[in-house]
Structure formats: structure tokens, C-alpha cells
Scaffold this active site. Structure first.
Site, PDB file in Angstrom:
ATOM      1  N   THR A 255     -41.664 -12.079   0.159  1.00  0.00           N
ATOM      2  CA  THR A 255     -42.825 -12.439  -0.661  1.00  0.00           C
ATOM      3  C   THR A 255     -43.197 -11.292  -1.586  1.00  0.00           C
ATOM      4  O   THR A 255     -42.978 -10.116  -1.273  1.00  0.00           O
ATOM      5  CB  THR A 255     -44.059 -12.770   0.189  1.00  0.00           C
ATOM      6  OG1 THR A 255     -44.551 -11.564   0.803  1.00  0.00           O
ATOM      7  CG2 THR A 255     -43.756 -13.808   1.234  1.00  0.00           C
ATOM      8  N   ASP A 256     -43.767 -11.617  -2.727  1.00  0.00           N
ATOM      9  CA  ASP A 256     -44.475 -10.613  -3.498  1.00  0.00           C
ATOM     10  C   ASP A 256     -45.673 -10.188  -2.652  1.00  0.00           C
ATOM     11  O   ASP A 256     -46.009 -10.823  -1.640  1.00  0.00           O
ATOM     12  CB  ASP A 256     -44.907 -11.194  -4.853  1.00  0.00           C
ATOM     13  CG  ASP A 256     -44.993 -10.127  -5.943  1.00  0.00           C
ATOM     14  OD1 ASP A 256     -45.033  -8.925  -5.608  1.00  0.00           O
ATOM     15  OD2 ASP A 256     -45.011 -10.488  -7.126  1.00  0.00           O
TER      16      ASP A 256
END
Length: 482
Positions: A255-256
Site C-alpha cells: 500500500t501507499d
């Protein structure tokens, strides 16, 4: 009553945390030993190469297969060279040169440097197709606006990085290039049909998958056709149906940063965001840059609670932890390559500079650098021509606060070289350039994404396609100022 030790370790195995300062604190080493997947390093963690190598060795002593990640894109986003600017041009410059062999060499050089410092995952390359000229967060981080060109350079970048034993992470899926908002600050929307995504945004990700990228990073963007009201990071339609099933990706989905408002606000906090991302199909959760032991434990508790009440299936979290472990195993098995000389980056940056108009006859110019704020992805990294000027006067101004008559007086009979990033976006930027050009010979050096705007009356418009140390040196040399 504490958390179940087995579930706590399982949850930790999906987390990518961060720590402050140049030395991993005791809590960071303890969490590593307890099973935390790894850490992302930021500029605050980087002082000198020797210090950084010592820090990564300390993490590895706590557990041999710990992941050590960093955002080292070259160009405008650098952590290793945050104090000076990167010696490598970024993706926009590489796309303009359009020599995939050079792109591979640049990324191999970056990877070799990372490997020598004990870093195992590069959160790069950015493979978004920058289809929106006014994109505030991608811009020069992109190889360009043409999907096929971006795809070709994506494959070269992945191959170059991974040839050094450093895992690549193509980002930001399913494509952040069409946004005109920054997901660090809000949840951007890309409201297009899936067919448009397939034609415009997905080809570089397909190229990354074909090139064997070990990881792909999610985007905190809303694509109503797929994600409804939430971000792609929380969407099984994006992470499972599109990325896994349609594109055939088998690696690690990272994930960012979950602290970003595009995710945290949508979920109601970092802990709930972690749960939502895991449920959607993410494997390794980047918590963010401002992390301490308390936040890690809060996220772990949120995951364990969700396992207990049925919001998260245990086999889904086990699958995520297993993919993360596979990523760590790959990085340990790969052999690092020798570090290449940094002149490579400067040579490529010189090839990227484009000139519209005439730049001859710049005798003793006044160089005016116009202040521009940095995005959170870039951080506060030095930029401009200043470090490369030899005996040339330079002043720094704020566009909307500059007295044109005073600047003209300061220049006298000398030409002006006006240096900026996204000059036309700055309050008063276009007025500053065109007001000076109306009465003075002005050469503009645009170090951001040049887009379509061209100021009226200027003698020349020079585009560097990035603001790295390499880009600045290339422009100064071309103008005869270095």
C-alpha cells in the site's frame, strides 16, 4: 489481557513501519525481532552512507530477513541525496531521452547504490502515465504521457533495479497520472470507464508484471467504476479482480502510506485503513513516515481485533504475510551489483534538456530562482542552478511578492535567467515572467513538468524535465553558466 502472540506476529508480518533519526531505536529493533516485516527509510534516517549502512545492519542483526525499503526514484524524489539533490535524472527526463538502455543503466546504478547500503526494496519506479498536465503529485516522476513509451521504460527500470538484487515496486496502481489532486492531502477521483484505464493507465503495469516486478504499490485514488466511493487501496475489484486475475500479478501488493489522507480519512484512521487494505487484497502495509511503537501496536491490535470478529479472514492475512516473506526471501537470495560512477546520471540529464528559442549570448546574466513549494513525496530537497553557477549572480524571489521594477534595476543591462518549477501555477508566476520579458531579455528554465504553457515575450524556454542535481547541472552547462 494481551494479544494472542501468534496473531500478533502474524499481523506484524504485514507491516512496513518507520522510525525517526539516523539510528534504529530499541523499540524498532524489538519489533523487528518480534516479526515486523520491515521499515521504510526517509530523509531523516539518512545522514551519511556509512551511518546508513550501520543502521540497516542493525536492523538485519535483529532479524536477517527484515525488509528495508526506500523511495529512491531519482529525479525529484530522493532520500539518499535529500541534502544535495539526486545525481540521476528522474523519469520525465528519461522518457524525453527515450533510450530504454539508458533507463535500465540509471535504475541499475540506483539499485547498486541501494544494495551496497543494505536496502532491499525500492519503492520505484513510478509508472503512472502523466495524462494531466496539471497533476500536482506525479508530473516529472512519470516517464511521460504516452502509455506505450511509459510501458517500455517501466520494463527497463524494473529490469535495471532488480538486476542488482533490489526489489522494484511499480506504483501507483491502477494509475495516478490523470489526477489533479494530491492523495497525501485528499482523495482524488479518476472518473473514467474501465476501458479508458485499460488503454491509458494499465499498459505500464502490465509491462512491469511481464518484467517480473516483485511488488506493486496501490494508489489512494477513487475510480468510481471500480472502487465506488473508496480508494483503490481498499478495493478488491482493483487489487484482486484487476491486478491479480486480469494482469496476472503474483508478487507482493504494497500500500501507499496509510497515514495519507486519501486512505486514513476514508477509513477513519490508520488502524481501520490497515484492516480495509488487507481485506481488499493488499499484502504489505506501509504505515507512513511518522511512526512510533504505539502506532504500530495500535495497527496490530486493529488487525487482531478484525481477525477475532470476522471482518478479516485468517487465511487472507496468512496469505499476505506469506507474500511478504517471499519478497524478503527473494531479496536475500539476489546478488548485488557493483556501484556505477554517478557521471552516468549527468550525461543522461544533459540529453534530456530541450530548448525553444535562442540561448546564445547570455553574458553575465542575473539568475532569478522563483520559490516553489515541494510536494510531500518530494520533501525539501535543494534544486535549481545555484550549486552549478560559476561567478554568476543569483537572487531568490517569491513570484507574487516580487517588485518588478526593483528586479529590473538589479539586473541593469544584463539578461535575466528565470528558474522555476511549474511557474504558471504559482500565484503571480506568469505575470512575473511576462512582466520582466516585456522590457528585458528573459530566458526561462522550467524544472517542473513543462506542459503546454509558454510565456509571452521570452527569449528562450528551456525545459529540464526535473529538478534533480543532475538536471540543474545540465541546464547550467547548456546555458554556459557552469
Amino acid at each position: 489481557m494481551g494479544l494472542d502472540p501468534g496473531l500478533r506476529r502474524l499481523a506484524l508480518g504485514t507491516l512496513l513501519a518507520a522510525y525517526p533519526g539516523p539510528t534504529p531505536p530499541e523499540w524498532a529493533l524489538d519489533l523487528t525481532g518480534a516479526g515486523l516485516a520491515g521499515y521504510t527509510l526517509f530523509g531523516t534516517n539518512v545522514h551519511t552512507p556509512a551511518q546508513l549502512a550501520t543502521a540497516t545492519a542493525a536492523l538485519r542483526n535483529a532479524r536477517a530477513d527484515v525488509l528495508v525499503a526506500i523511495d529512491e526514484e531519482g529525479g525529484d524524489v530522493t532520500r539518499l541525496a535529500h541534502a544535495t539533490g539526486s545525481p540521476y535524472p528522474g523519469n520525465a527526463a528519461l522518457g524525453v531521452v527515450d533510450d530504454v538502455a539508458s533507463t535500465r543503466r540509471v535504475y541499475a546504478a540506483i539499485g547498486a547504490e541501494l544494495a551496497a547500503l543494505g536496502i532491499t526494496v525500492d519503492l520505484a519506479p513510478t509508472v503512472d502515465v502523466n495524462s494531466a498536465d496539471e497533476n500536482p503529485v506525479i508530473g516529472t516522476r512519470s516517464f511521460g504521457a504516452d502509455p506505450l513509451r511509459v510501458a517500455a521504460h517501466t520494463a527497463a527500470a524494473v529490469d535495471g533495479l532488480q538486476s542488482t538484487g533490489v526489489a522494484a515496486c511499480a506504483k501507483h496502481f491502477p494509475g495516478h497520472g490523470a489526477t489533479v489532486a494530491d492523495s497525501h492531502l485528499e482523495l482524488p477521483t479518476v472518473d473514467v470507464p474501465l476501458e479508458v484505464l485499460r488503454e491509458r493507465d494499465l499498459p505500464p503495469f502490465a509491462a512491469a508484471v511481464a518484467a517480473g516486478t516483485r511488488a506493486i504499490m496501490t494508489a489512494h485514488i477513487r475510480v468510481p467504476a471500480l472502487t465506488g466511493d473508496g480508494p483503490a487501496t481498499f478495493s478488491r475489484a482493483v487489487l484482486v479482480d484487476l491486478l491479480r486475475r486480469e494482469l496476472g500479478f503474483t508478487g507482493t501488493v504494497i500500500t501507499d502510506a496509510l497515514e495519507m489522507k486519501g486512505a486514513a480519512v476514508a477509513a477513519g484512521g490508520v488502524g481501520p485503513a490497515a484492516v480495509a487494505a488487507l481485506a481488499a487484497g493488499a499484502d504489505l502495509l506501509c504505515i507512513g513516515a511518522k511512526v512510533d511503537a504505539t502506532l504500530v501496536e495500535e495497527v496490530v491490535a486493529a488487525i487482531v481485533t478484525a481477525l477475532g470478529d470476522g471482518r478479516l479472514a485468517r487465511d487472507r492475512v496468512e496469505e499476505a504475510a506469506a507474500r511478504t516473506a517471499e519478497l524478503a526471501a527473494w531479496t536475500r537470495a539476489a546478488a548485488p551489483a557493483p556501484v556505477a560512477p554517478t557521471d552516468l546520471g549527468y550525461a543522461v540529464a544533459r540529453r534530456a534538456v530541450t530548448v525553444e528559442g535562442a540561448v546564445a549570448g547570455l553574458d553575465r546574466p542575473l539568475v532569478v530562482q522563483v520559490h516553489a513549494t515541494a510536494t510531500m513525496a518530494e520533501g525539501r530537497v535543494p534544486w535549481g542552478l545555484g550549486p552549478h553557477l560559476a561567478g554568476t549572480d543569483e537572487v531568490r524571489v517569491v513570484a507574487g511578492e516580487t517588485d518588478l521594477s526593483a528586479l529590473r534595476t538589479l539586473a541593469g543591462d544584463r539578461p535575466i535567467v528565470l528558474v522555476g518549477r511549474h511557474l504558471h501555477r504559482l500565484p503571480g508566476g506568469a505575470e512575473l515572467v511576462e512582466g520582466l520579458a516585456a522590457v528585458h531579455p528573459v530566458t526561462v528554465v522550467e524544472m517542473g513538468w513543462p506542459g503546454r504553457w509558454r510565456p509571452a515575450g521570452v527569449r528562450a524556454f528551456v525545459a529540464t524535465y526535473g529538478a534533480s542535481h543532475a538536471n540543474g547541472r545540465a541546464a547550467a552547462e547548456l546555458l554556459g553558466l557552469g
